[in-house]
Write an enzyme that holds these catalytic residues in place. Sequence first.
Site, PDB file in Angstrom:
ATOM      1  N   HIS A   1     -29.683  -0.817   3.177  1.00 48.94           N
ATOM      2  CA  HIS A   1     -30.906  -0.786   2.610  1.00 48.94           C
ATOM      3  C   HIS A   1     -31.591   0.385   2.659  1.00 48.94           C
ATOM      4  O   HIS A   1     -31.182   1.402   3.854  1.00 48.94           O
ATOM      5  CB  HIS A   1     -31.975  -2.035   3.896  1.00 48.94           C
ATOM      6  CG  HIS A   1     -31.652  -3.226   3.231  1.00 48.94           C
ATOM      7  ND1 HIS A   1     -31.994  -3.529   4.514  1.00 48.94           N
ATOM      8  CD2 HIS A   1     -31.295  -3.896   2.478  1.00 48.94           C
ATOM      9  CE1 HIS A   1     -32.107  -5.510   4.078  1.00 48.94           C
ATOM     10  NE2 HIS A   1     -31.272  -5.381   3.093  1.00 48.94           N
TER      11      HIS A   1
ATOM     12  N   GLU B   1     -30.790  -3.707  14.503  1.00 50.52           N
ATOM     13  CA  GLU B   1     -32.572  -2.869  13.901  1.00 50.52           C
ATOM     14  C   GLU B   1     -32.725  -2.054  14.695  1.00 50.52           C
ATOM     15  O   GLU B   1     -32.513  -2.336  15.993  1.00 50.52           O
ATOM     16  CB  GLU B   1     -33.068  -4.419  13.601  1.00 50.52           C
ATOM     17  CG  GLU B   1     -33.380  -5.370  13.074  1.00 50.52           C
ATOM     18  CD  GLU B   1     -32.739  -5.229  11.626  1.00 50.52           C
ATOM     19  OE1 GLU B   1     -33.505  -3.923  11.148  1.00 50.52           O
ATOM     20  OE2 GLU B   1     -32.984  -6.077  10.100  1.00 50.52           O
TER      21      GLU B   1
END
Length: 376
Positions: free
Chosen positions: A83, A280
Amino acid sequence: MDCARLWLGLLMPAVAALDFSYHHQPEMEAFLKNVAQNYSSITHLHSIGKSVQGRNLWVLVVGRSPKEHRIGIPEFKYVANMHGDEAVGRELLLHLIEYLVTRDGRDPEITNLINSTRIHIMPSMNPDGFEAVVKPDCFYNDGRDNSNLYDLNRNFPDAFELNEVPRQPETVAVMKWLTTETFVLSANLHGGALVASYPFDNGVPATGTLYSRSLTPDDDVFQYLANTYASRNPDMKRNSCRIKTGFSNGIINGYSWYPLKGGMQDYNYIWAQCFEITLELSCCKYPRKEKLPGFWKDNKDSLIEYIKQVHIGVKGQVFDQNQTPLSNVTVEVQDRKHICPYRTNKFGEYYLLLLPGSYVIEKTAQLISLPSNIFY
């Protein structure tokens, strides 16, 4: 440590120190090319394809045989910036590269890692998305998707339900890349939370979805891998984002967090025989550059320790009676059957990530059971 190797390490040219800032494509390319030139004996830089807008998808390989696989040396990879607006992982991988090459021959831990592992590092899978971010934001930026406005982490084939979205150039490049190497272990670096998420991301009742989870046959290994990373990152372990989650000590099953169709970690595990988890790394997707030194401090030990886990379990080769390596032989642990059976590569090699214990390993070729005396 080998004295000659230490001496050579002291003589090796140093890469100009990488600053803690965000590096756009030209700067990133210049850094990678500089590393490849100055450390040519242990690195190999290549592009696995191009983005929609024609930017190279660079991979730097670090290892004692960087240009080709060696039998018995497992293949490991890190991929970041899938992303485009989740930028911390991109910079951490650049600093990891610098850390590895500058400590080879000086630091026994890193030297041993490079001796025993072939490490593939892709700092950016979505360079177009990164360049599209005009005003960085913690929560959402236009650069999340690729230039065709597709989320690359929803773009892979899915084993549990049909995923008919058009395959994007970046996705196709990664899928082809996975066929060229026998990757054993991987991690995909993201941002927007602090957690190590493990497969499955999608599932069916048989994998446990009726209980709000989706577990692989290797769930014990995946929990161990996620804990290996999270336990060494103090903020991840205690969920410093201060949001209510179901995270336990910094790890979670992907489906338990939220179901996801077409994700890369499931694709790696099911179709490429590669155990992958999703990391993450930051509450804020695109934090201020002043925060980057702290992220490197918090993640450096985890990044190194996680690579070492590519060596857990068992590995070997399968030969016929003439000592010819046998490819495409199914090698599976009893009661750990995979959706796509794990098979030997063209060298007859197999790599099975397992925790310490007793296991029965089964092998078959062309539907004929192989005698145990040809299994090494």
